[in-house]
Every structure is written in structure tokens, then in C-alpha cells.
Design a protein around this motif. Structure first.
Motif, PDB file in Angstrom:
ATOM      1  N   PHE A 188       8.363   1.395 -10.681  1.00  0.00           N
ATOM      2  CA  PHE A 188       8.915   2.889 -10.834  1.00  0.00           C
ATOM      3  C   PHE A 188       8.229   3.567  -9.640  1.00  0.00           C
ATOM      4  O   PHE A 188       7.310   2.959  -8.950  1.00  0.00           O
ATOM      5  CB  PHE A 188       8.487   3.427 -12.014  1.00  0.00           C
ATOM      6  N   LEU A 189       8.649   4.646  -9.288  1.00  0.00           N
ATOM      7  CA  LEU A 189       8.183   5.492  -8.200  1.00  0.00           C
ATOM      8  C   LEU A 189       6.290   5.924  -8.175  1.00  0.00           C
ATOM      9  O   LEU A 189       5.915   5.840  -9.318  1.00  0.00           O
ATOM     10  CB  LEU A 189       8.747   6.719  -8.227  1.00  0.00           C
ATOM     11  N   GLY A 190       5.836   5.308  -7.295  1.00  0.00           N
ATOM     12  CA  GLY A 190       4.262   5.558  -7.085  1.00  0.00           C
ATOM     13  C   GLY A 190       3.301   4.546  -8.159  1.00  0.00           C
ATOM     14  O   GLY A 190       2.381   4.709  -8.150  1.00  0.00           O
ATOM     15  N   GLY A 193       2.761   1.238  -7.256  1.00  0.00           N
ATOM     16  CA  GLY A 193       2.013   0.508  -6.506  1.00  0.00           C
ATOM     17  C   GLY A 193       2.878  -0.661  -5.556  1.00  0.00           C
ATOM     18  O   GLY A 193       2.264  -1.761  -5.151  1.00  0.00           O
ATOM     19  N   LYS A 194       4.145  -0.468  -5.338  1.00  0.00           N
ATOM     20  CA  LYS A 194       4.871  -1.565  -4.892  1.00  0.00           C
ATOM     21  C   LYS A 194       4.545  -1.713  -3.253  1.00  0.00           C
ATOM     22  O   LYS A 194       4.409  -2.974  -2.887  1.00  0.00           O
ATOM     23  CB  LYS A 194       6.647  -1.141  -4.565  1.00  0.00           C
ATOM     24  N   THR A 195       4.313  -0.551  -2.798  1.00  0.00           N
ATOM     25  CA  THR A 195       3.989  -0.825  -1.259  1.00  0.00           C
ATOM     26  C   THR A 195       2.520  -1.483  -1.161  1.00  0.00           C
ATOM     27  O   THR A 195       2.148  -2.140  -0.110  1.00  0.00           O
ATOM     28  CB  THR A 195       4.021   0.399  -0.517  1.00  0.00           C
ATOM     29  N   THR A 196       1.665  -1.122  -1.975  1.00  0.00           N
ATOM     30  CA  THR A 196       0.466  -1.721  -1.876  1.00  0.00           C
ATOM     31  C   THR A 196       0.389  -3.030  -2.184  1.00  0.00           C
ATOM     32  O   THR A 196      -0.320  -3.841  -1.669  1.00  0.00           O
ATOM     33  CB  THR A 196      -0.267  -1.002  -3.284  1.00  0.00           C
ATOM     34  N   ASP A 246       6.913   5.080   3.843  1.00  0.00           N
ATOM     35  CA  ASP A 246       5.991   3.740   3.607  1.00  0.00           C
ATOM     36  C   ASP A 246       6.324   2.716   4.465  1.00  0.00           C
ATOM     37  O   ASP A 246       5.295   1.865   4.814  1.00  0.00           O
ATOM     38  CB  ASP A 246       6.611   3.103   2.179  1.00  0.00           C
ATOM     39  N   GLU A 271      -8.115   1.836 -13.931  1.00  0.00           N
ATOM     40  CA  GLU A 271      -9.871   2.094 -13.776  1.00  0.00           C
ATOM     41  C   GLU A 271     -10.155   2.951 -14.827  1.00  0.00           C
ATOM     42  O   GLU A 271     -11.198   2.985 -15.335  1.00  0.00           O
ATOM     43  CB  GLU A 271     -10.075   2.742 -12.347  1.00  0.00           C
ATOM     44  N   TYR A 273      -4.856  -1.097  -7.795  1.00  0.00           N
ATOM     45  CA  TYR A 273      -4.200  -1.399  -6.347  1.00  0.00           C
ATOM     46  C   TYR A 273      -3.465  -2.507  -6.186  1.00  0.00           C
ATOM     47  O   TYR A 273      -3.921  -3.418  -5.244  1.00  0.00           O
ATOM     48  CB  TYR A 273      -5.361  -1.003  -5.385  1.00  0.00           C
ATOM     49  N   LYS A 326       5.104  12.437  -1.004  1.00  0.00           N
ATOM     50  CA  LYS A 326       4.477  11.586   0.261  1.00  0.00           C
ATOM     51  C   LYS A 326       4.741  12.179   1.512  1.00  0.00           C
ATOM     52  O   LYS A 326       6.163  12.524   1.573  1.00  0.00           O
ATOM     53  CB  LYS A 326       4.726  10.037  -0.038  1.00  0.00           C
ATOM     54  N   GLN A 340      -0.220  11.173  -0.761  1.00  0.00           N
ATOM     55  CA  GLN A 340       0.565  10.373  -1.542  1.00  0.00           C
ATOM     56  C   GLN A 340       0.281  11.106  -3.137  1.00  0.00           C
ATOM     57  O   GLN A 340      -0.858  11.155  -3.555  1.00  0.00           O
ATOM     58  CB  GLN A 340      -0.074   8.877  -1.829  1.00  0.00           C
ATOM     59  N   ARG A 372      -1.610  12.485  -9.876  1.00  0.00           N
ATOM     60  CA  ARG A 372      -2.892  11.936  -8.792  1.00  0.00           C
ATOM     61  C   ARG A 372      -2.357  12.275  -7.361  1.00  0.00           C
ATOM     62  O   ARG A 372      -1.512  11.768  -7.067  1.00  0.00           O
ATOM     63  CB  ARG A 372      -3.421  10.768  -9.041  1.00  0.00           C
TER      64      ARG A 372
END
Ligand code: GTP
Length: 345
Positions: A17-19, A21-24, A53, A171, A199, A284, A299, A304
Motif C-alpha cells: 500500500f501507499l507509503g 516502504g516499497k521504494t525503500t 520516487d 519500531e 525500513y 511527497k 514524505q 508521519r
């Protein structure tokens, strides 16, 4: 003389889903591919009309890594016709592996389905789906997105078909929340590993060992990884063709790009974005901040916000993604932020 047929190139799909952590995760996959001496290619898809991204990934790409981007639409719907052309461009470079990062509202099955199109089916082979999710909000999606049942189904499907489920943002996670989430995820997918992390830090050796063991010529004999069953035929009732408006709307998910008129007060912007929770799913972009030099990547996901100083970016903008967003009202409040800053200076 018969030409020797090239072995099909493995395709790893990064979904979530959006945000979440896919690009990470994609950045980790690229690093890991380099460590395994594999030449990688990336197909990136973003909902917004402007790339955020892709620029981030581009900045970290090595010389032999290549990327194609498809913006302003979801590759399983409005951008479907362009996928084959983009894949053919990547295939012309004969990479060892192709990573496809989907938008947060895409059903990965439909992309697997696309890999079986006549132009691609001999040249590529679906390998793995990695799905990231946000530990805070996954359990709440069903109620948050009550208004968009297709979206709820898509988010569930991303988990159901995953070969590895990567739960990010753990976390501050409490044990009770973890066991509730684990129970829900097991119910949706009991065959795949579920990794709680931050992450997208996961051991990707199983993915890469399988890829490096692939035959360099000839055909694949059997699946080498935990591969899901072949994609179901494309069903529009599962993921309707997204209707696009001037603002670009996907199912009920819309995108909107805000122009930047100068430096922004970071805290005020964060407050503005949070005020639109849960309708604002993601924001973003690249922005200057008052009192600080240079440009920042901002972001926002699941209430957050992260700011990161970025070099070599001169144009600035902010992309919003949400459901039923009061776009005009947000644009007005956005402009007000700049007016306030100007009068204070
Ligand atoms: N606190 C925290 N932030 C994270 C974690 N993983 C990712 N993020 C942050 O979450 C934000 C979104 O991460 P991305 O990797 O861009 O997520 P994405 O799924 O690619 O986002 P979209 O492509 O917009 O759907 C970024 O600011 C990340 O740094 C995590 O485990 N903990």
C-alpha cells in the motif's frame, strides 16, 4: 541457422500500500543485486503526474542499472498499454533481473497476467512478489477505506499473493498489536514468511540465491522460489478500470500536485497534512524550508512526516494522494501557508 533463444529474465514485483516502504525496499534490492553481480532493470509506476520516487532511485542507480518510469496512472489499468513498450526497452539491455515497483493501489496479479502477453511471455518469467505493509495502519484499512471496497480488496490481495510479507514501521509496535496483526496476516496468507522490520531491512538472500541459480540458457525446469499460482484472468470487478479525471483519480483514489511558491514552514505543513487524515493517504515532494538552505524531500504517510536534505534538485512540488480529498480547500490552505510566510518576512 536457428537462433539460440535467450532464457527468460526473472521479474520481481514490489507491491504494498501507499507509503508502506516499497521504494525503500527497491533501493535495497538494487544494492543487493549489485552485490550479487547482477545487472538490474527497474520499471517504476507512480500515480502522480510528477515523478518523486523515480528521482530518488535514479540518484542511487549504478552505471549498468536501467530504469523506465510510468507516471500518472496505474500500470494494471490506465497505463496497461504502455507496460509492454517499457518492458521491451528494458529487455533490450538484457538485464539479469527486472524489478517492478507498483503503485500502492495495484493488484500484483494483474501485472503477472501482463507478463504472459504474447510480446513478453517468452522473454520474461515472473519470479517473486514482495509485499510491504505499514504496521500501524494495516488493520485499520478496512474501516478507513469503507468507502472504497475495491481498494480494501486490492490491499488484501497484495498480502494474499505475496511470497514474502514485509511489515515495516514496527519500531514502536506493542506485542499485543503484533500478535493481532500476525493473526490477521496468517489468515490471509499462511504459506509465506512474515517479517517484522523497519525500513524494509530484510534478508533478501533467498530471492537472490534463487535468481543467481537460474539457468543461463534453456528453460526453467521448476519454480525455484515460493511462487504463487498463475495469475487469475484479469477481472475488472476485482480491480475496476480507474476512471481518470483532470486530477487523475484511480478508483476513488485521487492525486493532486501542489505548486511551490517559496520556502515552507515545515511544522505548519505537517499540521495541514495531518488535518486531512484519513482522507490524505500519502504526500511527497521536494520543497525548500524556511530558515534552512537547500531542498528537502518531504514524505508523509500514515500521519508521519520525514524530511531529508536532497542535492541536485531545483524544481519543487508536492504530490498528494488520497480518497475523496477536498482538493480545492487544500489548495486554498496551501496558498495561505505561503501568504502567511510572506507577511512574516
Ligand atoms: N518510521 C519508519 N518510517 C519508514 C519505515 N519504512 C519506510 N519508512 C518511511 O516511510 C516513507 C514512505 O516510504 P517509501 O519507501 O517511499 O514507501 P512507498 O511504499 O514506496 O510509497 P509510495 O510509492 O508513495 O506508495 C518514507 O519516508 C520512508 O523513509 C519504517 O520502518 N519506519
Amino acid at each position: 541457422m536457428r537462433r539460440k533463444r535467450m532464457p527468460p529474465i526473472p521479474v520481481v514485483i514490489v507491491s504494498g500500500f501507499l507509503g508502506s516502504g516499497k521504494t525503500t525496499l527497491l533501493l535495497r534490492l538494487l544494492q543487493e543485486a549489485t552485490r550479487h553481480n547482477l545487472q538490474s532493470a527497474v520499471l517504476m509506476n507512480e500515480l502522480g503526474t510528477i515523478d518523486v520516487d523515480g528521482r530518488l532511485v535514479n540518484a542511487t542507480m549504478q552505471e549498468r542499472q536501467i530504469m523506465e518510469k510510468l507516471l500518472d496512472g496505474c500500470i494494471c489499468c490506465s497505463k496497461k498499454s504502455e507496460v509492454i513498450g517499457s518492458m521491451e526497452k528494458l529487455l533490450a539491455q538484457q538485464p539479469d533481473v527486472i524489478f517492478i515497483e507498483l503503485t500502492g493501489v495495484a493488484n500484483p496479479e494483474e501485472v503477472i497476467d501482463m507478463l504472459t502477453e504474447p510480446q513478453l511471455k517468452e522473454k520474461v518469467r515472473f519470479h517473486t512478489i514482495l509485499t510491504t505493509l505499514d504496521s500501524y495502519y494495516y488493520l485499520e484499512y478496512t474501516s478507513i477505506f469503507e468507502i472504497d471496497r475495491h481498494l480494501v480488496r486490492t490491499v488484501k490481495r497484495q498480502v494474499e499473493v505475496a511470497d514474502i510479507i514485509i511489515v515495516n514501521k514496527t519500531e514502536d509496535m506493542k506485542e499485543t498489536h503484533k500478535s493481532k496483526l500476525l493473526k490477521a496476516l496468517h489468515k490471509q496468507n499462511e504459506r509465506s514468511p512474515i517479517i517484522f522490520t523497519t525500513y524494509s531491512e530484510v534478508d533478501l538472500s533467498s530471492v537472490f540465491e534463487a535468481i543467481t541459480q537460474l539457468p543461463k540458457a534453456g528453460k526453467y525446469k521448476k519454480p525455484l522460489f515460493n511462487i504463487v499460482s498463475p495469475a487469475q484472468p484479469h477481472k475488472h470487478d476485482q480491480h475496476p478500470a480507474h476512471t481518470e479525471t483532470a486530477e487523475g483519480s484511480y478508483s476513488r483514489v485521487q492525486t493532486s500536485t501542489l505548486p511551490v511558491h517559496g520556502a515552507i514552514q515545515a511544522k505548519k505543513l505537517e499540521k495541514l497534512l495531518k488535518a486531512y487524515h484519513p482522507y490524505l493517504l500519502r504526500a511527497k515532494g521536494y520543497l525548500p524550508i524556511t530558515g534552512k538552505d537547500g531542498m528537502y524531500l518531504m514524505q508523509y504517510a500514515a500521519k508521519r512526516t520525514e524530511w531529508e536534505k536532497i542535492e541536485d534538485i531545483t524544481d519543487c512540488y508536492l504530490v498528494l494522494i488520497g480518497i475523496d480529498l477536498p482538493v480545492e480547500e487544500i489548495h486554498e490552505k496551501w496558498h495561505e501557508l505561503f501568504r502567511e510566510t510572506a507577511t512574516q518576512q
